[in-house]
Motif scaffolding. Sequence first.
Motif, PDB file in Angstrom:
ATOM      1  N   PRO A 271       2.583  -3.509  -4.711  1.00  0.00           N
ATOM      2  CA  PRO A 271       3.570  -2.568  -4.139  1.00  0.00           C
ATOM      3  C   PRO A 271       3.174  -2.097  -2.742  1.00  0.00           C
ATOM      4  O   PRO A 271       4.028  -1.999  -1.857  1.00  0.00           O
ATOM      5  CB  PRO A 271       3.569  -1.416  -5.144  1.00  0.00           C
ATOM      6  N   ALA A 272       1.864  -1.840  -2.525  1.00  0.00           N
ATOM      7  CA  ALA A 272       1.427  -1.370  -1.196  1.00  0.00           C
ATOM      8  C   ALA A 272       1.690  -2.443  -0.137  1.00  0.00           C
ATOM      9  O   ALA A 272       2.044  -2.124   1.004  1.00  0.00           O
ATOM     10  CB  ALA A 272      -0.056  -1.023  -1.230  1.00  0.00           C
ATOM     11  N   ASP A 273       1.526  -3.740  -0.521  1.00  0.00           N
ATOM     12  CA  ASP A 273       1.790  -4.821   0.434  1.00  0.00           C
ATOM     13  C   ASP A 273       3.275  -4.846   0.811  1.00  0.00           C
ATOM     14  O   ASP A 273       3.621  -4.990   1.984  1.00  0.00           O
ATOM     15  CB  ASP A 273       1.412  -6.180  -0.177  1.00  0.00           C
ATOM     16  N   LEU A 274       4.138  -4.727  -0.214  1.00  0.00           N
ATOM     17  CA  LEU A 274       5.580  -4.766   0.050  1.00  0.00           C
ATOM     18  C   LEU A 274       5.994  -3.547   0.878  1.00  0.00           C
ATOM     19  O   LEU A 274       6.847  -3.651   1.761  1.00  0.00           O
ATOM     20  CB  LEU A 274       6.362  -4.797  -1.274  1.00  0.00           C
ATOM     21  N   PHE A 275       5.368  -2.390   0.590  1.00  0.00           N
ATOM     22  CA  PHE A 275       5.664  -1.185   1.375  1.00  0.00           C
ATOM     23  C   PHE A 275       5.386  -1.443   2.859  1.00  0.00           C
ATOM     24  O   PHE A 275       6.206  -1.142   3.722  1.00  0.00           O
ATOM     25  CB  PHE A 275       4.807  -0.011   0.866  1.00  0.00           C
ATOM     26  N   ARG A 276       4.210  -2.010   3.114  1.00  0.00           N
ATOM     27  CA  ARG A 276       3.832  -2.264   4.523  1.00  0.00           C
ATOM     28  C   ARG A 276       4.784  -3.260   5.180  1.00  0.00           C
ATOM     29  O   ARG A 276       5.107  -3.138   6.361  1.00  0.00           O
ATOM     30  CB  ARG A 276       2.396  -2.793   4.582  1.00  0.00           C
ATOM     31  N   ARG A 277       5.211  -4.290   4.406  1.00  0.00           N
ATOM     32  CA  ARG A 277       6.134  -5.283   4.975  1.00  0.00           C
ATOM     33  C   ARG A 277       7.428  -4.614   5.409  1.00  0.00           C
ATOM     34  O   ARG A 277       7.969  -4.901   6.471  1.00  0.00           O
ATOM     35  CB  ARG A 277       6.509  -6.353   3.944  1.00  0.00           C
TER      36      ARG A 277
END
Lengths: 342, 436
Positions: free
Chosen positions: B369-375
């Motif tokens: 989720p943190a990766d998708l948030f940053r994207r």
Amino acid sequence: MNQAHFQTDSPWPHRAAVLLVCATFPLIWVGGLVTTYNAGMAVPDWPTTFGYNLFLYPWQTWIAGPWDLFIEHGHRLFGAAVGVLTIALVAAAFRYDRRPWFRAMTLVAVALVIFQGVLGGLRVRLDQRLLAQLHGCTGPAFFALTVALAVWTSRRWRDGVDHSPAAAGDRSAARFQRLAWLTTALACVQLVLGSQLRHVRVEVDASVFRAAVWLHLFMAAALTIHVALVAARSLRFWNTAGWLARPAVCLGALLLVQLGLGGGAWVVNYGWPAGWFGQQAWAQGFVVAQESSTQAIVTTAHVATGSLILATALLVALRSMLLPASRPLGTAARFARQEALA
Amino acid sequence: MNKLSPAGLRTACVAAAVLCALVLLPGCSKTEPPQFRLNLQGRNPDDFIFASGDNEETRASKEQNKASLDTISTVMYAFFGEPNDPYVLAETGLDARKIQMAAGPTGGDPSKHQRGLYRQHCAHCHGISGDGAGPTSAFLNPYPRDYRQGQFKFKSTERPAKPTTDDLIRVLKDGIAGTAMPSFLLLPDDEVEALVEYVKYLSIRGQVEQSLTITLLDDGNPLDMNPSAIIAEHVAPIVETWNTAESAIIDPPDRPPIDTPELHAESIAKGAELFRGQKAQCMKCHGPTGLGDGGDEQLFDDWNKVKKFADLAKQIAAAEDITDRAERRTQLKQLYDRLEIEKRSWLLPPQQLQPRNLRLGVYRFGRRPADLFRRIYAGVNGTPMPQGGANASNPSGLTSEEIWHLVDYVASLPYDKVSEPGVGRGHLAGIGQWHE
């Protein structure tokens, strides 16, 4: 008929030749692994191994050492063993076989294996890509020669052209011979083109690699058509000359495997292409694993199968010379016929 | 006994000669040490080549351009060395030992130290200069990254910031799914770190070259050849962007609770609305159903000068709508002529981008989720995927809460019934219309 002229009944030359074939094919695998793992310079000296005589390098250090040292030193030992087997074949030929040309060919084999060893050594000493590529091309050539030596010492070759009514020659035999030799030549060229791709220099322009890939693919298509024709046309000899049809069909099967391995080698090195694959979750989720065993095995298998295709094509071409042909043949055919009929 | 006939011998010799030529010819070029390729940055090569029809003014201009290129080459060599013998400027803060490990020809040096890792693992695709135009690059989609522009897609930092060392290590170790970028997980850590250091070296080198080119060629200003002045003006600012990357890491705030199925479903529904709404505008490229089929606009990234191509493509499309036939023909001819000139200055032909199909469940640079948030927050640097989150430069952007709703929606798409193989995408056809 030609027994006295041909050779004694000793099976030793043939046994030695077959053993040489069986030893050379794994050597090609190991050599392929050396390139795949970029282990060519794992041992920086030659003919010594880290200052030791090749055969006296501590085996514990070799076995327990790094992987690249293991395969590079193993490749050298294996190469030396193949050299010894080649010399054994020369001894058997000079002891039992009276054909001067065959004896000469065994000497050629010794010269080639020494040349190959020196090429490998110079590749290490000079660290030259071109030498590595030459070394990679001489290997399959030597393998093909060992197969030819095995064919020339075989009982089938000794028995010569089959003149039985069942094997009565027609024009199709001559056409098949020409096709088989052409296929062998194409396999040879394809192998050299493949080595261009494998040893491409990092400095060259993208257009050079692109041209090499397209040429390799074009030649693959040409070879596929020719091998398919060889396999299909060999079927008409299935009953009369099964010894020719069987390896020809095997050649077809090998080519199918090779096409799969070629595609596989691309995927394990560069991933799935875009387009249709770009919409498939399994293709999009695929991550290329650098230096993984899958990458090494698939890539090396593609290289080794290329050599096997060349050797099988040569086997078929040589055996096809034993077909009775109803019209004048080319040089090679005349050579085989004269040899068989002498 | 029989001998080979002269004809047979001749045939065999010709065949052997052809084979030898095939093996040897491509290797016959001089094996001089490789050099870094000068980056013209999309400039027309004709600006540097003298032609017979040049008038005095044009010749003087070309003379000046060539002198500028010579100056750039001299400075680059003095500050960064060459591929076989890189020079590590102390001001870059790079680790010279790691650079030595990655640079040079493949294999060990006379003292048996590891060398040439970059050429062994990276240069076939990314090129000796890190220009993303190595021998294999033309076949790859997407193209390998051109490091020289200092832009990186996959990172945990703010959009304009450089990636952190950990980001680059992560890309190397994980690889990038669905591309030719492999995972180097099987390489020892010190080798991966050496490669990362060399990527930074090539990137800093490329950006310094770019900075010098702007000063000398674009602005036409003379260069103060004092090394300290060059470092202060052209090197230090770039090194600073690398040094401050750690402080630019995006730290996703706590997400709204989705502990119960109802709350989760509610978050997904809000995300779906945002996805198709005017604020986030995800639908514009990713399509109403997330299949990556939104709009007909041709998309390009910032590498290989493709932006220029995108602008030209738009102008060509506009010109094709001109009703007056003669006018249309004239305009199109001019545009296509410009296109041909542009193409000559690119290393590789332009490659159109395909927005991600979010229903495949494959996300480059991480599915957490943190990766998708940053994207979603920072977008994907160097591509048309814009900064979504609100910040000083984008005050009307999405709030953190809204981004989390979008994360939930995007993460739910692969598990949507219609995403399953065999269900068929015909079921998705109506969704877009429903929301229009």
